[in-house]
Design an enzyme around this catalytic site. Structure first.
Site, PDB file in Angstrom:
ATOM      1  N   GLU A  97      29.941 -83.354  -2.288  1.00  0.00           N
ATOM      2  CA  GLU A  97      30.975 -82.471  -1.732  1.00  0.00           C
ATOM      3  C   GLU A  97      32.013 -83.303  -0.971  1.00  0.00           C
ATOM      4  O   GLU A  97      33.208 -82.989  -0.989  1.00  0.00           O
ATOM      5  CB  GLU A  97      30.374 -81.403  -0.813  1.00  0.00           C
ATOM      6  CG  GLU A  97      29.367 -80.462  -1.468  1.00  0.00           C
ATOM      7  CD  GLU A  97      29.922 -79.606  -2.593  1.00  0.00           C
ATOM      8  OE1 GLU A  97      31.104 -79.721  -2.941  1.00  0.00           O
ATOM      9  OE2 GLU A  97      29.141 -78.817  -3.161  1.00  0.00           O
ATOM     10  N   HIS A 100      34.203 -84.748  -3.618  1.00  0.00           N
ATOM     11  CA  HIS A 100      35.151 -83.723  -4.085  1.00  0.00           C
ATOM     12  C   HIS A 100      36.315 -83.590  -3.097  1.00  0.00           C
ATOM     13  O   HIS A 100      37.478 -83.604  -3.483  1.00  0.00           O
ATOM     14  CB  HIS A 100      34.470 -82.352  -4.207  1.00  0.00           C
ATOM     15  CG  HIS A 100      33.349 -82.305  -5.187  1.00  0.00           C
ATOM     16  ND1 HIS A 100      32.530 -81.211  -5.316  1.00  0.00           N
ATOM     17  CD2 HIS A 100      32.895 -83.209  -6.093  1.00  0.00           C
ATOM     18  CE1 HIS A 100      31.622 -81.442  -6.257  1.00  0.00           C
ATOM     19  NE2 HIS A 100      31.822 -82.650  -6.741  1.00  0.00           N
ATOM     20  N   TYR A 104      40.857 -84.827  -3.966  1.00  0.00           N
ATOM     21  CA  TYR A 104      42.177 -84.185  -3.944  1.00  0.00           C
ATOM     22  C   TYR A 104      43.196 -85.082  -3.230  1.00  0.00           C
ATOM     23  O   TYR A 104      44.374 -85.099  -3.587  1.00  0.00           O
ATOM     24  CB  TYR A 104      42.104 -82.816  -3.256  1.00  0.00           C
ATOM     25  CG  TYR A 104      41.043 -81.905  -3.833  1.00  0.00           C
ATOM     26  CD1 TYR A 104      41.160 -81.402  -5.130  1.00  0.00           C
ATOM     27  CD2 TYR A 104      39.912 -81.560  -3.100  1.00  0.00           C
ATOM     28  CE1 TYR A 104      40.175 -80.577  -5.672  1.00  0.00           C
ATOM     29  CE2 TYR A 104      38.924 -80.736  -3.630  1.00  0.00           C
ATOM     30  CZ  TYR A 104      39.061 -80.257  -4.906  1.00  0.00           C
ATOM     31  OH  TYR A 104      38.084 -79.450  -5.427  1.00  0.00           O
ATOM     32  N   GLU A 159      30.801 -71.559  -4.297  1.00  0.00           N
ATOM     33  CA  GLU A 159      30.754 -72.531  -5.399  1.00  0.00           C
ATOM     34  C   GLU A 159      31.233 -71.949  -6.728  1.00  0.00           C
ATOM     35  O   GLU A 159      31.932 -72.603  -7.486  1.00  0.00           O
ATOM     36  CB  GLU A 159      29.313 -72.998  -5.615  1.00  0.00           C
ATOM     37  CG  GLU A 159      28.713 -73.766  -4.474  1.00  0.00           C
ATOM     38  CD  GLU A 159      28.953 -75.256  -4.606  1.00  0.00           C
ATOM     39  OE1 GLU A 159      28.880 -75.765  -5.726  1.00  0.00           O
ATOM     40  OE2 GLU A 159      29.221 -75.891  -3.583  1.00  0.00           O
ATOM     41  N   GLU A 193      29.806 -78.448  -9.643  1.00  0.00           N
ATOM     42  CA  GLU A 193      29.657 -77.109  -9.058  1.00  0.00           C
ATOM     43  C   GLU A 193      28.769 -76.236  -9.917  1.00  0.00           C
ATOM     44  O   GLU A 193      28.042 -75.369  -9.418  1.00  0.00           O
ATOM     45  CB  GLU A 193      31.013 -76.423  -8.861  1.00  0.00           C
ATOM     46  CG  GLU A 193      32.029 -77.157  -8.000  1.00  0.00           C
ATOM     47  CD  GLU A 193      31.544 -77.563  -6.622  1.00  0.00           C
ATOM     48  OE1 GLU A 193      30.353 -77.391  -6.314  1.00  0.00           O
ATOM     49  OE2 GLU A 193      32.364 -78.072  -5.853  1.00  0.00           O
ATOM     50  N   HIS A 196      25.323 -77.164  -8.946  1.00  0.00           N
ATOM     51  CA  HIS A 196      25.059 -76.709  -7.576  1.00  0.00           C
ATOM     52  C   HIS A 196      24.800 -75.195  -7.542  1.00  0.00           C
ATOM     53  O   HIS A 196      23.826 -74.734  -6.951  1.00  0.00           O
ATOM     54  CB  HIS A 196      26.244 -77.020  -6.654  1.00  0.00           C
ATOM     55  CG  HIS A 196      26.579 -78.480  -6.547  1.00  0.00           C
ATOM     56  ND1 HIS A 196      27.710 -78.942  -5.919  1.00  0.00           N
ATOM     57  CD2 HIS A 196      25.932 -79.584  -6.997  1.00  0.00           C
ATOM     58  CE1 HIS A 196      27.749 -80.258  -5.977  1.00  0.00           C
ATOM     59  NE2 HIS A 196      26.684 -80.672  -6.635  1.00  0.00           N
TER      60      HIS A 196
HETATM   61 FE   LIG Z   1      29.269 -77.829  -4.820  1.00  0.00          FE
HETATM   62 FE   LIG Z   2      32.454 -79.241  -4.332  1.00  0.00          FE
END
Ligand SMILES: [Fe+2]
Ligand SMILES: [Fe+2]
Length: 325
Positions: A97, A100, A104, A159, A193, A196
């Site tokens: 996470e 992630h 960006y 998610e 995701e 997850h």
């Molecule tokens: Fe996630």
């Molecule tokens: Fe994520």
């Protein structure tokens, strides 16, 4: 305090799903810094200012949500694990996470000016409908009096549902053969995701089945009400982002479709009539194609092939009632 501390033993795994998930997640490990986003600059320059604004701000929103997941989400779930291996899987998820959330910024630093980046973060940190969802979910994570099963529901809704108003934009461009490297990052995130949401949903279902019938029904009622509440806010967020480019209705179809998938991860019936067939096929295409093979690891000689790992499908976990013989 307990007298002894127990070492995690991977040779005795009580829930095979923990091990399978660990293996899947570690196989599909990736880093944002290996994706050549600057190859998308040519495409970026063809977008008008409304579309550039959209791209920057959907990623601002996604940064905020991944920040919540990395800082609060997994820490909250880790307080109520059933197995030690589950803790290990959640540790893996927590780190990804953070990857992630950082990825960006890799996109921003390539496509946007420093002034634009500042504006995007000021917006993310204050925009009403975006903050509503982040604060609502993070608030549940941080509140020790909230039922741990409800925290799992919040996690899966985030998610598998709340990210998709943002994911629509890069998938749309991918379908039009634009911003392909940006989209590659998003597809790697999506692939994570997907695992997850399936894993946490599976752990939720095990917990739910241990409740009395009455409590199960209460949980379901709460869940659908919570989803309505989130959808109501998500509609407003979607108008805010997409009205200026005219994609709002298509995005709303897409997020309803994903809300149904979130319910499926939690073992529940769909709420909305929207199915995959209703979603813009260009966007669906973007979701279903596997990620490009960047072959990140061949340089260090261990032969990993990143692109060979596919996203999870709902049937990948065959969920059994733990009380059933
Ligand atoms: Fe996630
Ligand atoms: Fe994520």
């Amino acid at each position: 305090m307990a007298k002894n501390y127990k070492a995690i033993n991977w040779n005795q795994v009580s829930d095979a799903i923990d091990k399978a998930t660990w293996e899947k997640l570690t196989e599909q490990f990736w880093l944002d810094t290996r994706i050549p986003v600057s190859n998308d600059l040519g495409d970026w320059r063809t977008l008008d200012s409304d579309h550039q604004w959209l791209v920057g701000h959907v990623f601002g929103g996604l940064t905020l949500l991944d920040t919540v997941q990395s800082e609060q989400g997994m820490a909250a779930l880790r307080k109520n694990v059933v197995t030690q291996h589950e803790t290990a899987v959640l540790n893996n998820i927590q780190f990804m996470e953070s990857v992630h959330a950082k990825s960006y910024s890799t996109i921003f630093s390539t496509l946007n000016t420093p002034e634009e980046i500042d504006e995007i973060f000021t917006w993310s940190d204050s925009e009403e409908f975006l903050q509503n969802k982040a604060v609502r979910i993070a608030g549940m994570y941080m509140d020790d009096s909230v039922d741990p099963l409800k925290k799992k529901v919040a996690n899966v809704f985030l998610e598998t549902f709340l990210f998709y108003s943002g994911f629509f934009t890069p998938l749309y461009y991918l379908g039009h053969n634009k911003l392909n490297n940006v989209a590659e990052i998003i597809k790697l995130i999506l692939r994570d995701e997907s695992v997850h949401g399936t894993y946490i949903g599976y752990k939720f279902q095990i917990g739910l089945k241990q409740l009395s019938e009455k409590k199960q029904q209460d949980m379901k009622d709460w869940m659908y009400n919570f989803l309505y509440e989130l959808y109501d806010n998500e509609e407003k967020y979607t108008h805010l982002l997409y009205d200026q480019v005219g994609w709002t209705e298509e995005v709303l179809t897409f997020i309803r479709y994903n809300a149904n998938k979130a319910l499926m991860n939690l073992g529940q019936d769909p709420l909305f009539p929207d199915s995959a067939a209703d979603v813009n096929p260009i966007v669906m295409n973007g979701i279903s194609t596997s990620t490009a093979n960047h072959d990140f690891f061949s340089q260090v000689g261990n032969g990993y092939r990143l692109g060979e790992v596919e996203a999870m499908e709902p049937g990948d976990y065959n969920i059994k009632d733990p009380n059933e013989k």
